[in-house]
Write a protein that holds these residues in place. Sequence first.
Motif, PDB file in Angstrom:
ATOM      1  N   ALA A 115       0.810  -1.209   0.000  1.00  0.00           N
ATOM      2  CA  ALA A 115       0.000   0.000   0.000  1.00  0.00           C
ATOM      3  C   ALA A 115       0.845   1.262   0.000  1.00  0.00           C
ATOM      4  O   ALA A 115       2.033   1.242   0.331  1.00  0.00           O
ATOM      5  N   GLU A 116       0.191   2.341  -0.373  1.00  0.00           N
ATOM      6  CA  GLU A 116       0.820   3.655  -0.376  1.00  0.00           C
ATOM      7  C   GLU A 116      -0.049   4.582   0.466  1.00  0.00           C
ATOM      8  O   GLU A 116      -1.224   4.779   0.162  1.00  0.00           O
ATOM      9  N   LEU A 117       0.524   5.103   1.541  1.00  0.00           N
ATOM     10  CA  LEU A 117      -0.209   5.988   2.441  1.00  0.00           C
ATOM     11  C   LEU A 117       0.499   7.329   2.534  1.00  0.00           C
ATOM     12  O   LEU A 117       1.673   7.377   2.906  1.00  0.00           O
ATOM     13  N   PRO A 118      -0.177   8.422   2.203  1.00  0.00           N
ATOM     14  CA  PRO A 118       0.454   9.734   2.411  1.00  0.00           C
ATOM     15  C   PRO A 118       0.475  10.072   3.904  1.00  0.00           C
ATOM     16  O   PRO A 118      -0.531   9.937   4.592  1.00  0.00           O
ATOM     17  N   VAL A 119       1.639  10.468   4.406  1.00  0.00           N
ATOM     18  CA  VAL A 119       1.782  10.807   5.830  1.00  0.00           C
ATOM     19  C   VAL A 119       2.569  12.108   5.957  1.00  0.00           C
ATOM     20  O   VAL A 119       3.379  12.440   5.096  1.00  0.00           O
ATOM     21  N   PRO A 120       2.364  12.847   7.049  1.00  0.00           N
ATOM     22  CA  PRO A 120       3.178  14.045   7.289  1.00  0.00           C
ATOM     23  C   PRO A 120       4.607  13.670   7.690  1.00  0.00           C
ATOM     24  O   PRO A 120       4.906  12.509   7.978  1.00  0.00           O
ATOM     25  N   ALA A 121       5.469  14.658   7.721  1.00  0.00           N
ATOM     26  CA  ALA A 121       6.899  14.428   7.973  1.00  0.00           C
ATOM     27  C   ALA A 121       7.160  13.790   9.332  1.00  0.00           C
ATOM     28  O   ALA A 121       8.023  12.918   9.453  1.00  0.00           O
ATOM     29  N   ASP A 122       6.436  14.207  10.377  1.00  0.00           N
ATOM     30  CA  ASP A 122       6.697  13.640  11.700  1.00  0.00           C
ATOM     31  C   ASP A 122       6.290  12.170  11.765  1.00  0.00           C
ATOM     32  O   ASP A 122       6.966  11.357  12.396  1.00  0.00           O
ATOM     33  N   VAL A 123       5.211  11.794  11.085  1.00  0.00           N
ATOM     34  CA  VAL A 123       4.805  10.390  11.047  1.00  0.00           C
ATOM     35  C   VAL A 123       5.800   9.572  10.220  1.00  0.00           C
ATOM     36  O   VAL A 123       6.137   8.442  10.573  1.00  0.00           O
TER      37      VAL A 123
END
Length: 121
Positions: free
Chosen positions: A22-30
């Motif tokens: 899968a491909e999940l967009p996450v913020p930099a801290d995550v």
Amino acid sequence: MSNTSDSTKSTKPADHEWVVAAELPVPADVARYADFRGSFLSRAQQRVTALEVYCKGCRRPYEDVADEKCSALLDNRHLIGGDQSRRAKRLPTPQAPAGARMVPGHTYSRRGVEAYVHRLV
């Protein structure tokens, strides 16, 4: 009449263990946390882009082996390059020609400043 619904019945062999890459967009801290820990918690109801669906055991794509039995239950030859007894053997190390004389060369230290200077590290 049975209590099972049509959605729980499966016509495919149940021996595959299907997983989704899968491909999940996450913020930099995550992203930093996931890189450090190797896992993270996603938000509820987050849309996930499925890049590939494959069997965890035989590592083959869903569309290729969905109606076949999992080959990993029999053996893992497909994962290690086939039958080991029929594979080509390693070539022997090359030998010096007859009459050749070995000349010792300079030895370098692999530790400390010497290794850094001679780019051995």
